[in-house]
Design a protein around this motif. Structure first.
Motif, PDB file in Angstrom:
ATOM      1  N   ASN A  29       0.864  -1.172   0.000  1.00  0.00           N
ATOM      2  CA  ASN A  29       0.000   0.000   0.000  1.00  0.00           C
ATOM      3  C   ASN A  29       0.908   1.231   0.000  1.00  0.00           C
ATOM      4  O   ASN A  29       1.588   1.509   0.986  1.00  0.00           O
ATOM      5  CB  ASN A  29      -0.886  -0.032   1.250  1.00  0.00           C
ATOM      6  N   THR A  30       0.932   1.970  -1.097  1.00  0.00           N
ATOM      7  CA  THR A  30       1.869   3.092  -1.217  1.00  0.00           C
ATOM      8  C   THR A  30       1.534   4.255  -0.287  1.00  0.00           C
ATOM      9  O   THR A  30       2.422   5.033   0.055  1.00  0.00           O
ATOM     10  CB  THR A  30       1.969   3.583  -2.674  1.00  0.00           C
ATOM     11  N   GLU A  31       0.284   4.389   0.143  1.00  0.00           N
ATOM     12  CA  GLU A  31      -0.028   5.433   1.131  1.00  0.00           C
ATOM     13  C   GLU A  31       0.637   5.102   2.466  1.00  0.00           C
ATOM     14  O   GLU A  31       1.157   5.979   3.151  1.00  0.00           O
ATOM     15  CB  GLU A  31      -1.543   5.588   1.301  1.00  0.00           C
ATOM     16  N   MET A  32       0.615   3.835   2.834  1.00  0.00           N
ATOM     17  CA  MET A  32       1.280   3.395   4.073  1.00  0.00           C
ATOM     18  C   MET A  32       2.796   3.525   3.936  1.00  0.00           C
ATOM     19  O   MET A  32       3.470   4.023   4.834  1.00  0.00           O
ATOM     20  CB  MET A  32       0.917   1.949   4.397  1.00  0.00           C
ATOM     21  N   SER A  33       3.323   3.073   2.808  1.00  0.00           N
ATOM     22  CA  SER A  33       4.780   3.104   2.645  1.00  0.00           C
ATOM     23  C   SER A  33       5.296   4.537   2.585  1.00  0.00           C
ATOM     24  O   SER A  33       6.393   4.820   3.075  1.00  0.00           O
ATOM     25  CB  SER A  33       5.227   2.306   1.419  1.00  0.00           C
ATOM     26  N   LYS A  34       4.510   5.454   2.042  1.00  0.00           N
ATOM     27  CA  LYS A  34       4.927   6.859   1.985  1.00  0.00           C
ATOM     28  C   LYS A  34       5.183   7.400   3.393  1.00  0.00           C
ATOM     29  O   LYS A  34       6.210   8.028   3.655  1.00  0.00           O
ATOM     30  CB  LYS A  34       3.859   7.699   1.279  1.00  0.00           C
ATOM     31  N   GLY A  35       4.252   7.162   4.306  1.00  0.00           N
ATOM     32  CA  GLY A  35       4.432   7.610   5.689  1.00  0.00           C
ATOM     33  C   GLY A  35       5.613   6.939   6.354  1.00  0.00           C
ATOM     34  O   GLY A  35       6.387   7.572   7.081  1.00  0.00           O
TER      35      GLY A  35
END
Length: 136
Positions: A29-35
């Motif tokens: 999940n790129t939203e999770m990995s971004k954080g």
């Protein structure tokens, strides 16, 4: 031999996703990995012709506890010493600190021997690595 370049920086979200998935760790999940990436302490990205072929990063409190995360090399570039280079950069960052540093990691299956060369060891049965995953 390919012309490798080592960059002392956190991988971008797209680099991280590409290398994560190429390593066979599933989708992310790129939203999770971004954080997660934004809260990393230090990272290394290896490129060939500006394309990512390897990465590694450190998370933790930047004082006493450090965790090595996401050491990944594209399968076509494994066995060339890139993992060793990445780990040496990561450990050098940690060793700059004064005092004791506890450094942890989870090794992929069959990679224990690689990390043992750097002083990591399985401390069982006296200590056990444990984790859980919470999903919302």
């Amino acid at each position: 031999m390919a012309n490798f370049k080592i960059h002392e920086r956190i991988p971008s979200v797209s680099e991280h996703r590409f290398l994560w998935e190429s390593a066979g760790w599933g989708s992310i999940n790129t939203e999770m990995s971004k954080g997660s990436l934004n809260n990393s302490l230090y990272g290394v990205v290896v490129t060939v012709n500006a394309e990512p072929v390897g990465m590694g990063r450190i998370v933790g409190d930047n004082y006493m506890f450090f965790y090595i995360q996401d050491v990944a090399i594209l399968p076509a570039y494994q066995g060339l010493g890139l993992g060793k280079e990445i780990l040496e950069y990561l450990l050098a960052y940690i060793k700059k600190r004064n005092g004791i540093a506890f450094v942890g990691l989870f090794a992929s299956e069959s990679k224990d021997g690689f990390y043992e060369k750097f002083g990591f060891k399985n401390h069982s049965p006296h200590m056990t690595g444990m984790f859980t995953v919470f999903e919302n």
